[in-house]
Design an enzyme around this catalytic site. Structure first.
Site, PDB file in Angstrom:
ATOM      1  N   SER A 212     -14.636 -27.716  65.131  1.00 19.66           N
ATOM      2  CA  SER A 212     -14.859 -27.536  63.660  1.00 19.66           C
ATOM      3  C   SER A 212     -13.438 -27.772  62.910  1.00 19.66           C
ATOM      4  O   SER A 212     -12.430 -27.558  63.734  1.00 19.66           O
ATOM      5  CB  SER A 212     -15.288 -26.238  63.295  1.00 19.66           C
ATOM      6  OG  SER A 212     -15.304 -26.108  61.923  1.00 19.66           O
TER       7      SER A 212
ATOM      8  N   TYR B 188     -15.980 -17.029  64.209  1.00 17.57           N
ATOM      9  CA  TYR B 188     -16.313 -18.436  63.991  1.00 17.57           C
ATOM     10  C   TYR B 188     -14.996 -19.325  64.468  1.00 17.57           C
ATOM     11  O   TYR B 188     -14.925 -19.822  65.602  1.00 17.57           O
ATOM     12  CB  TYR B 188     -16.973 -19.152  62.936  1.00 17.57           C
ATOM     13  CG  TYR B 188     -17.395 -20.300  62.836  1.00 17.57           C
ATOM     14  CD1 TYR B 188     -18.564 -20.754  63.843  1.00 17.57           C
ATOM     15  CD2 TYR B 188     -16.638 -21.376  62.363  1.00 17.57           C
ATOM     16  CE1 TYR B 188     -18.828 -22.094  63.682  1.00 17.57           C
ATOM     17  CE2 TYR B 188     -17.135 -22.501  62.196  1.00 17.57           C
ATOM     18  CZ  TYR B 188     -18.279 -23.172  62.998  1.00 17.57           C
ATOM     19  OH  TYR B 188     -18.703 -24.307  62.772  1.00 17.57           O
TER      20      TYR B 188
END
Ligand code: NAI
Length: 295
Positions: free
Chosen positions: A144, A157
């Protein structure tokens, strides 16, 4: 390199970015094994691919990437359908939006098990099979932009995605002599179902802390006249898939979708450069004495 006739195995392939990759790969003449936990996603994906006339070279597999035995059976299933697996896309992930201080052990374990351990489970299961057939291959790990830049509301995350970037870089250097490529895919915003991640939380990771009063995580508030501009910052799953296919063909180290993060990235690297300092004498010695220091 030529991808036609090759087989891709995509985890989390029945929705969002994974499904975008599947469509683009199928259009390029590949076979695709779509491995996903959610049956409803597998069914809607099947219907979409049928409508697009892309179902012929697709197989659907029920897989939770945290289940190591099931991963072996899933790889067997894909090989039974298509012979050999060449491209592994470790894409399944949960977009768990929790600051570290608000997370409990269950949140932490779940995030690490899916977003990080799931990636190793994929490599541990499928890399030996790619090596064994000797036809070359490629591994794409979906990290990401949060694997490059922190975002304070999503510490768990961010932790998993930074790990996926480091894992990918190291694995790439490790596999280069075998002609197996590795790409760290770092998307920015892509339209998907990622906000539904809570619906896939298994009982064994049930959060001990009751946070039902917290409500859903805050969403970015944007004035109606700015929505059009904001939506231009969000990629479609197919655009993401096309960028990934390009990255496979060119054996790119990184694939990004969101150049607007450049100032933040430059700021981070500038801070690292400043803190690191400079010593030419030490650099020279280290380069000569420590193999693999710079890769
Ligand atoms: P999505 O929720 O639409 O798709 C993810 C798929 O993974 C779902 O079908 C889900 O059922 C499946 N999945 C979840 N846990 C699984 C497990 N344990 N085993 C097998 N399958 C599982 O979300 P999206 O956005 O397509 O996410 C794909 C990847 O992209 C994730 O790794 C996510 O972190 C990453 N990502 C997404 C961004 C975005 O803006 N959508 C931005 C940056 C990264």
């Amino acid at each position: 390199s030529e991808v036609r006739g090759r087989t891709a195995f995509i985890t989390g392939g029945a929705s969002g970015i994974g499904l975008g990759m599947a469509k683009v790969f199928l259009e390029a003449g590949m076979n695709v094994a779509i491995a996903d936990l959610r049956q409803d996603h597998r069914e809607t994906a099947r219907a979409e691919l049928r409508d697009a006339d892309l179902l012929d070279r697709t197989c659907f597999i029920d897989l939770d990437v945290t289940d190591r035995e099931a991963f072996v059976r899933a790889a067997d299933e894909a090989e039974a359908a298509f012979g050999r697996i060449h491209v592994l896309c470790n894409n399944a992930g949960i977009g768990i939006l929790k600051p570290i201080g608000a997370a409990d052990y269950a949140d932490w374990d779940w995030a690490i098990d899916v977003n990080l351990n799931g990636v190793f489970n994929g490599v541990r299961t499928i890399l030996p099979r790619i090596r064994a057939h000797g036809e070359g291959g490629h591994i794409v790990n979906t990290a990401s932009m949060a694997g490059i830049l922190q975002y304070s509301q999503a510490g768990l995350y961010v932790t998993t995605k930074f790990a996926v970037v480091g894992f990918s870089e190291a694995l790439r250097a490790e596999l280069a002599p075998d002609g197996i490529g590795v790409t760290a895919f770092c998307p920015g915003g892509v339209r998907s179902n990622i906000r539904e991640y809570e619906s896939t939380r298994p009982e064994r990771y049930a959060a001990r802390t009751d946070r039902s009063e917290d409500g859903p995580p805050p969403r970015l508030e944007v004035a109606p006249e700015d929505r059009e501009r904001l939506s231009r910052l969000t990629a479609s799953p197919e655009e993401a898939g096309r960028l990934v296919l390009n990255g496979i063909r060119e054996n790119a180290l990184y694939v990004f979708t969101a150049p607007e993060f450049r100032p933040g990235v430059e700021e981070r690297f500038e801070a690292i450069r400043r803190a690191l300092g400079r010593d030419d004498e030490r650099e020279k010695d280290a380069l000569e004495l420590i193999p693999g220091l710079i890769g």
